[in-house]
Design a protein around this motif. Structure first.
Motif, PDB file in Angstrom:
ATOM      1  N   ALA A   1       0.833  -1.201   0.000  1.00  0.00           N
ATOM      2  CA  ALA A   1       0.000   0.000   0.000  1.00  0.00           C
ATOM      3  C   ALA A   1       0.870   1.255   0.000  1.00  0.00           C
ATOM      4  CB  ALA A   1      -0.921  -0.007   1.224  1.00  0.00           C
ATOM      5  N   GLY A   2       1.965   1.211   0.779  1.00  0.00           N
ATOM      6  CA  GLY A   2       2.888   2.340   0.789  1.00  0.00           C
ATOM      7  C   GLY A   2       3.533   2.567  -0.566  1.00  0.00           C
TER       8      GLY A   2
ATOM      9  N   ALA B   1       2.291   1.631  -3.483  1.00  0.00           N
ATOM     10  CA  ALA B   1       1.247   2.096  -4.397  1.00  0.00           C
ATOM     11  C   ALA B   1       0.991   3.589  -4.214  1.00  0.00           C
ATOM     12  CB  ALA B   1      -0.040   1.301  -4.167  1.00  0.00           C
ATOM     13  N   PHE B   2       1.007   4.022  -2.961  1.00  0.00           N
ATOM     14  CA  PHE B   2       0.815   5.453  -2.687  1.00  0.00           C
ATOM     15  C   PHE B   2       1.941   6.278  -3.301  1.00  0.00           C
ATOM     16  CE2 PHE B   2       2.049   9.036   0.019  1.00  0.00           C
ATOM     17  CZ  PHE B   2       0.931   9.844  -0.134  1.00  0.00           C
ATOM     18  N   LEU B   3       3.181   5.801  -3.167  1.00  0.00           N
ATOM     19  CA  LEU B   3       4.320   6.535  -3.719  1.00  0.00           C
ATOM     20  C   LEU B   3       4.262   6.583  -5.242  1.00  0.00           C
ATOM     21  CD1 LEU B   3       7.220   5.271  -1.417  1.00  0.00           C
ATOM     22  CD2 LEU B   3       6.146   7.532  -1.412  1.00  0.00           C
TER      23      LEU B   3
ATOM     24  N   VAL C   1       1.615   6.871  -7.108  1.00  0.00           N
ATOM     25  CA  VAL C   1       0.624   7.848  -7.579  1.00  0.00           C
ATOM     26  C   VAL C   1       0.771   9.196  -6.879  1.00  0.00           C
ATOM     27  CG1 VAL C   1      -1.018   6.014  -8.132  1.00  0.00           C
ATOM     28  CG2 VAL C   1      -1.115   7.104  -5.883  1.00  0.00           C
ATOM     29  N   ALA C   2       1.694   9.308  -5.925  1.00  0.00           N
ATOM     30  CA  ALA C   2       1.836  10.534  -5.137  1.00  0.00           C
ATOM     31  C   ALA C   2       2.079  11.787  -5.969  1.00  0.00           C
ATOM     32  CB  ALA C   2       2.965  10.361  -4.112  1.00  0.00           C
TER      33      ALA C   2
ATOM     34  N   PHE D   1      -0.743  14.186  -6.605  1.00  0.00           N
ATOM     35  CA  PHE D   1      -1.378  14.935  -5.526  1.00  0.00           C
ATOM     36  C   PHE D   1      -0.423  15.876  -4.794  1.00  0.00           C
ATOM     37  CE2 PHE D   1      -3.300  10.707  -5.951  1.00  0.00           C
ATOM     38  CZ  PHE D   1      -4.602  11.058  -6.288  1.00  0.00           C
TER      39      PHE D   1
ATOM     40  N   LEU E   1       8.305  15.559  -2.666  1.00  0.00           N
ATOM     41  CA  LEU E   1       8.339  14.101  -2.542  1.00  0.00           C
ATOM     42  C   LEU E   1       9.750  13.559  -2.705  1.00  0.00           C
ATOM     43  CD1 LEU E   1       5.154  13.198  -4.612  1.00  0.00           C
ATOM     44  CD2 LEU E   1       5.396  13.104  -2.121  1.00  0.00           C
TER      45      LEU E   1
END
Length: 332
Positions: free
Chosen positions: A29-30, A32-34, A36-37, A40, A46
């Motif tokens: 999950a971490g 995946a977040f990175l 698409v980060a 946003f 980042l």
């Protein structure tokens, strides 16, 4: 996690690590977040976060798993930034070769500094690393190739492998992310290898490890060099992200900052330094344009965390009832 006892040495060690479903899901999950980060958040923010997160993880390799507190890790971070920036700008090297030079240079600095420092323990070790780091700072101040107080400016990002344009923010971000993931994987494998298990035994009881025949000095030096090389990896990439290398990267304040990040997140954990770096970088980023003094706010946050979260924020979560229920209590 189960344990075994080495019948030849008597050291109680952990078996090969296993990854629980919850822990694996958390990591995925971490990641995946990175991925698409950038959709946003500002990419430069980042990239800075990832560079300092890797730097904190490299420092934690020495403090959290070997028990050695260094006040001189800015030497490796800033030194690699200088080496990479000079190679890319003055010699026309490609970014990947420049970063590799930075890593090699940081490893050599770590070998020299570690060879001197590991002869002492505790506060004496910390003070030796601080003194050597200050020596390197004054070298950078006087050396011709570092450009003194001006630093190395306008470092070209170039083309990765000759065809990926790193001047495109998205390309640069995913390059930094790839380096971060690779660095984290190296740290995880290093910590969970037989070498890493011996480092943990040295941290817990150095006298016993010595009595069992381990060359403690050699293991400490190996950990020091590995930590320095990974800190150099973070520093080299950082010089490409911001396109400069300055004295700020080699000051004692930078060494103190990475200690702060690691303690806030939780020493001896893989995720803790990442969380600590994210917290500090976020505070610096969003308070920089406000009227609040960044250093005071960061100091207050650190004081509260020390009083409330003795193991660090992530460390306390791992030790909590919820953390134990999710299977995080043995995660490192």
């Amino acid at each position: 996690m189960s344990h075994t006892t080495d019948t030849t040495t008597g050291i109680r060690s952990e078996k090969a690590p296993t990854v629980s479903f919850t822990y694996a899901a958390f990591l995925l999950a971490g990641l995946a977040f990175l991925l698409v980060a950038p959709m946003f958040f500002y990419p430069i923010f980042l990239m800075k976060l990832l560079c300092f997160a890797l730097f904190a993880c490299a420092f934690n390799l020495l403090l959290g798993y070997t028990g050695l507190l260094s006040f001189g890790h800015a030497t490796f971070f800033g030194g690699a930034a200088y080496f990479t920036a000079h190679a890319v700008k003055e010699w026309g090297w490609t970014p990947e070769l420049g970063v590799l030079l930075g890593v090699a240079g940081a490893a050599v600095l770590g070998l020299v500094m570690g060879f001197v420092a590991i002869r002492r323990q505790g506060i004496y070790f910390a003070m030796i690393t601080l003194a050597l780091s200050q020596m390197f700072f004054f070298f950078c101040l006087q050396a011709e190739f570092t450009r003194g107080e001006d630093g190395i400016q306008q470092v070209p990002r170039g083309h990765l492998f000759g065809f990926i344009d790193l001047n495109v923010a998205t390309n640069m971000y995913y390059f930094v992310l790839a380096v971060f993931v690779i660095g984290l994987a190296v740290i995880w494998r290093f910590v969970n290898s037989p070498f890493g298990m011996i480092l943990k035994s040295i941290r817990e009881n150095e006298a016993r490890a010595t009595s069992l025949g381990y060359s403690v000095a050699h293991y400490k030096l190996g950990a020091f060099v590995m930590s320095a090389a990974l800190a150099g990896l973070a520093g080299g990439v950082k010089s490409l992200v911001f396109q400069f290398a300055t004295l700020t990267d080699v000051t004692w304040q930078m060494s103190g900052e990475v200690i702060l990040m690691t303690l806030l997140g939780g020493i001896g954990t893989l995720i803790g330094p990442i969380f600590g770096a994210g917290l500090v970088v976020t505070l610096q980023n969003y308070l920089a344009t406000s009227d609040f003094p960044v250093t005071i706010i960061t100091g207050v946050v650190f004081m509260v965390c020390v009083l409330v979260f003795r193991r660090g924020i992530i460390g306390e979560f791992y030790a909590s009832r919820l953390g134990r229920r999710l299977g995080f209590e043995h995660r490192q």
